[in-house]
Design an enzyme around this catalytic site. Structure first.
Site, PDB file in Angstrom:
ATOM      1  CG  HIS A   1      42.643 -17.331  22.535  1.00 26.88           C
ATOM      2  ND1 HIS A   1      42.178 -16.996  21.287  1.00 26.88           N
ATOM      3  CD2 HIS A   1      43.993 -17.344  22.448  1.00 26.88           C
ATOM      4  CE1 HIS A   1      43.205 -16.783  20.483  1.00 26.88           C
ATOM      5  NE2 HIS A   1      44.322 -16.998  21.159  1.00 26.88           N
TER       6      HIS A   1
ATOM      7  CG  HIS B   1      47.648 -16.936  19.411  1.00 30.27           C
ATOM      8  ND1 HIS B   1      46.754 -16.151  20.102  1.00 30.27           N
ATOM      9  CD2 HIS B   1      48.633 -16.074  18.994  1.00 30.27           C
ATOM     10  CE1 HIS B   1      47.170 -14.892  20.115  1.00 30.27           C
ATOM     11  NE2 HIS B   1      48.299 -14.826  19.451  1.00 30.27           N
TER      12      HIS B   1
ATOM     13  CB  CYS C   1      41.840 -19.783  19.056  1.00 28.66           C
ATOM     14  SG  CYS C   1      40.364 -20.171  20.036  1.00 28.66           S
TER      15      CYS C   1
END
Length: 329
Positions: free
Chosen positions: A292, A304, A244
């Site tokens: 994240h 993402h 991420c």
């Protein structure tokens, strides 16, 4: 006759009931794994692995800072060693001069001097010779103490680095263990069911063909959107696989903005932005503690690097526990 028919009917019903009972298994059959349960467990394992990976990124950043600090301390210690050597040499020279007779009486110096008047003019300097020695010794003690302080600081940083290196190893093991557990869980399912689990984890949101971004954010969004479909690999930051924070770091690098490879560290990369004020390109963060990060692309959507089962994908802004957003640059 009617009574007989009733008895026969009852007997038949009783036999049927007995037969039905005889076919009931003694123990319940092992139920197949529920797809929803498996999906939830895989989600949890993937997130636990990602959280460990992000802690690993943080530890690496801390380790780099410690090593820079250690290098500075070692350079400072070397300079302190040199200063101590200089003072040590001055003290040694002073002692040698005294042993060689530099400390003879003032009267003797006047007698042997070719210019007694000039010597008397510098008498105050000669009379403070002992004070000079005392000052040199005091300087020596001070520099020696300063060197010891620097040595202790260097040793402390060295120990911190050793401890952090051990933490890095432990976090890496956690990532590997969680990922292996998720793979084992999926491998226990039939191939068709496994595909259903993985497919259910992907985004059902239609991927937009264009994103209205402007300024430096445009290049970041364009790069991230071009990676949709690429693989998710823990610790990766391109070219064809990302985690991420690796994706967001590479995306914003296209605009000349340097971000650390860590979701929690990226949370400090710019001013905080309210959800109502989000613009394409803003970084959006999830989970507590933060583990994240994605890039907002407008219309309540983000791009993402999701997880190993999904890869780089488009998802809803609130598809995960939302924490906040920042605007890099």
């Amino acid at each position: 006759m009617a009574h007989t028919r009733k008895r026969v009917g009852a007997t038949v019903l009783g036999l049927c009931a007995i037969a039905a009972i005889s076919f009931v298994p003694a123990t319940p059959a092992q139920a197949d794994p529920d797809i929803k349960d498996v999906k939830a467990r895989v989600d949890r394992l993937y997130h636990e692995a990602e959280a460990a990976q992000e802690r690993l990124h943080d530890a690496k950043l801390d380790l780099a800072d410690l090593r820079r600090d250690l290098n500075g301390l070692r350079a400072d210690q070397e300079r302190q060693d040199e200063r101590l050597d200089d003072v040590r040499e001055q003290v040694s020279d002073a002692v040698v001069r005294q042993l060689e007779g530099e400390g003879i009486s003032t009267v003797g110096q006047i007698v042997v001097s070719e210019d007694p008047g000039a010597f008397l003019d510098s008498l105050s300097t000669m009379s403070s010779f002992n004070d000079l020695q005392a000052s040199l010794l005091s300087d020596y003690d001070t520099e020696l103490e300063a060197l010891e302080i620097r040595r202790e600081a260097t040793d402390a940083r060295t120990k911190e680095i050793a401890q952090l290196t051990a933490q890095l190893s432990a976090e890496k093991d956690t990532v590997d263990d969680k990922l292996a557990e998720a793979k084992d869980l999926l491998s226990d399912l039939e191939a068709e069911e496994r595909e259903r689990v993985l497919a259910s984890r992907g985004s059902t949101t239609r991927v937009p063909t264009s994103v209205p971004a402007s300024g430096r954010a445009a290049a970041a969004v364009q790069y991230a959107m071009a990676q949709v479909g690429d693989a998710y690999v823990y610790g990766a930051m391109g070219e064809n696989a990302f985690d991420c924070s690796g994706l967001t770091m590479r995306a914003w690098a296209q605009s000349g903005v340097s971000l650390p490879h860590s979701s929690s560290a990226q949370f400090s990369s710019g001013p905080r932005i309210a959800a109502s004020d989000l613009q394409p390109g803003d970084l959006v963060f999830y989970y507590s503690p933060i583990s994240h990060v994605g890039i907002y692309i407008g219309n309540g959507m983000i791009v993402h690097a999701a997880n190993p089962g999904t890869g780089v994908a488009v998802a809803g802004l609130y598809s995960m526990p939302y924490v906040g957003a920042v605007r890099p640059g």
